[in-house]
Design an enzyme around this catalytic site. Structure first.
Site, PDB file in Angstrom:
ATOM      1  N   ARG A 198       0.851  -1.196   0.000  1.00  0.00           N
ATOM      2  CA  ARG A 198       0.000   0.000   0.000  1.00  0.00           C
ATOM      3  C   ARG A 198       0.887   1.247   0.000  1.00  0.00           C
ATOM      4  O   ARG A 198       1.301   1.731   1.052  1.00  0.00           O
ATOM      5  CB  ARG A 198      -0.938  -0.012   1.206  1.00  0.00           C
ATOM      6  CG  ARG A 198      -1.993  -1.101   1.136  1.00  0.00           C
ATOM      7  CD  ARG A 198      -2.952  -1.030   2.301  1.00  0.00           C
ATOM      8  NE  ARG A 198      -2.287  -1.296   3.575  1.00  0.00           N
ATOM      9  CZ  ARG A 198      -2.892  -1.248   4.757  1.00  0.00           C
ATOM     10  NH1 ARG A 198      -4.171  -0.923   4.835  1.00  0.00           N
ATOM     11  NH2 ARG A 198      -2.224  -1.515   5.858  1.00  0.00           N
TER      12      ARG A 198
ATOM     13  N   TYR B  22      12.313  -1.741  -3.855  1.00  0.00           N
ATOM     14  CA  TYR B  22      12.040  -0.308  -3.992  1.00  0.00           C
ATOM     15  C   TYR B  22      13.296   0.411  -4.479  1.00  0.00           C
ATOM     16  O   TYR B  22      14.423   0.012  -4.167  1.00  0.00           O
ATOM     17  CB  TYR B  22      11.639   0.305  -2.648  1.00  0.00           C
ATOM     18  CG  TYR B  22      10.243  -0.014  -2.188  1.00  0.00           C
ATOM     19  CD1 TYR B  22       9.176   0.826  -2.493  1.00  0.00           C
ATOM     20  CD2 TYR B  22       9.985  -1.146  -1.425  1.00  0.00           C
ATOM     21  CE1 TYR B  22       7.891   0.545  -2.052  1.00  0.00           C
ATOM     22  CE2 TYR B  22       8.706  -1.442  -0.979  1.00  0.00           C
ATOM     23  CZ  TYR B  22       7.662  -0.586  -1.298  1.00  0.00           C
ATOM     24  OH  TYR B  22       6.396  -0.871  -0.863  1.00  0.00           O
TER      25      TYR B  22
ATOM     26  N   ASP C 283       2.197   5.093  -0.245  1.00  0.00           N
ATOM     27  CA  ASP C 283       1.708   6.353   0.299  1.00  0.00           C
ATOM     28  C   ASP C 283       1.443   7.364  -0.814  1.00  0.00           C
ATOM     29  O   ASP C 283       1.820   7.163  -1.971  1.00  0.00           O
ATOM     30  CB  ASP C 283       2.744   6.950   1.258  1.00  0.00           C
ATOM     31  CG  ASP C 283       2.869   6.167   2.550  1.00  0.00           C
ATOM     32  OD1 ASP C 283       1.868   5.566   2.982  1.00  0.00           O
ATOM     33  OD2 ASP C 283       3.974   6.160   3.127  1.00  0.00           O
TER      34      ASP C 283
ATOM     35  N   ARG D 143      11.845   5.334   3.068  1.00  0.00           N
ATOM     36  CA  ARG D 143      12.029   6.785   3.074  1.00  0.00           C
ATOM     37  C   ARG D 143      12.867   7.234   4.272  1.00  0.00           C
ATOM     38  O   ARG D 143      13.644   8.197   4.172  1.00  0.00           O
ATOM     39  CB  ARG D 143      10.672   7.483   3.063  1.00  0.00           C
ATOM     40  CG  ARG D 143       9.941   7.340   1.723  1.00  0.00           C
ATOM     41  CD  ARG D 143       8.491   7.767   1.815  1.00  0.00           C
ATOM     42  NE  ARG D 143       8.361   9.149   2.256  1.00  0.00           N
ATOM     43  CZ  ARG D 143       7.195   9.702   2.609  1.00  0.00           C
ATOM     44  NH1 ARG D 143       6.074   8.977   2.568  1.00  0.00           N
ATOM     45  NH2 ARG D 143       7.150  10.958   2.991  1.00  0.00           N
TER      46      ARG D 143
END
Length: 253
Positions: free
Chosen positions: A51, A112, A53, A199
């Site tokens: 999911r 990622y 952001d 992040r």
């Protein structure tokens, strides 16, 4: 009903994130509205591998939906893409999977990429796709610091306060930092990640690249198991979900 795995690409900029929310358009909402058109208007819920952001992009997101029998893979892909216009979301591939297959729980790897534009001039062509950092960064030092995070650890220092995961324990298989011209690229892989974990890695490693932190301080931040011990959360626009891996990849053929 037939279960379909969908390989998705999207620009996260216009969305409040993957998940449906009342505050604005979501990727999930766009997909489910399109899928409903293939089910005679009936609701078609979706399950997703990760999911993302608000502002986070995807090149290889995976979701699954159940549709009435009789569709061919090309028809599912093309019909969903038609009904999702003009939103920046597309289905790259559609494949049938067993009824007990889950885009989320069948996945065993997520990859990622976080990209930093490291130059004085702000981005024009890459606006919304990178984090602009005008201060020179030492990518080799960032990579050295990143290696201190590999393995299985309590990643509480890199976990968002709102993270809903039951445990902060995760196994980090890869965290590489490299430079290609003005782009500093961070690539990371694990079975799963905590909320904002990637992040928070990027925000911490930026401090190393600027020379404000050492690799040893990264290790100390990890050991502290306290969010305040690590660096800031990097902005979402530099982050892209590039791949979701499965023991039996439904898109292999």
């Amino acid at each position: 009903m037939t279960r379909w795995a969908l390989l998705l690409e999207y620009d996260g900029g216009p969305f409040v994130g993957w998940q449906v929310q009342e505050t604005g358009p979501s990727v999930q909402g766009v997909l489910e509205q399109a899928a409903s058109r293939l089910a005679n208007g009936a609701p078609v819920p979706s399950i997703v591998a990760g999911r993302t952001d608000a502002g986070v992009h995807a090149e290889g997101q995976v979701a699954h939906i159940d549709l009435p029998d009789g569709f061919q893979a090309r028809a599912v892909r093309d019909a969903l893409n038609f009904h999702m216009k003009p939103h920046p979301v597309v289905v790259l591939q559609a494949a049938t999977v067993p009824d007990d297959w889950s885009a989320r729980f069948s996945a065993n790897r997520r990859t990622y990429r976080y990209r930093i534009l490291n130059r004085r001039a702000r981005p024009a062509l890459l606006a919304g796709r990178v984090w602009h950092v005008p201060v020179p960064l030492d990518a080799a030092a960032m990579h050295d610091g990143a290696q201190r995070l590999l393995g299985r650890h309590d990643f509480s220092s890199f976990r968002a306060a709102a993270c809903q995961a039951k445990s902060p324990m995760r196994t980090l298989d890869r965290l590489d930092v490299s430079r290609d011209g003005d782009i500093v690229e961070i690539v990371t892989e694990a079975r799963s990640f905590l909320h904002h974990q990637v992040r928070n890695f990027a925000g911490t490693l930026k401090l190393v690249g600027e020379g404000r932190w050492t690799a040893d301080r990264v290790a100390a931040a990890l050991a502290a198991r306290n969010r305040a011990a690590a660096g800031p959360t990097a902005p979402p626009e530099g982050l892209t979900l590039t791949r979701v891996g499965y023991p039996d990849d439904p898109f292999r053929n």
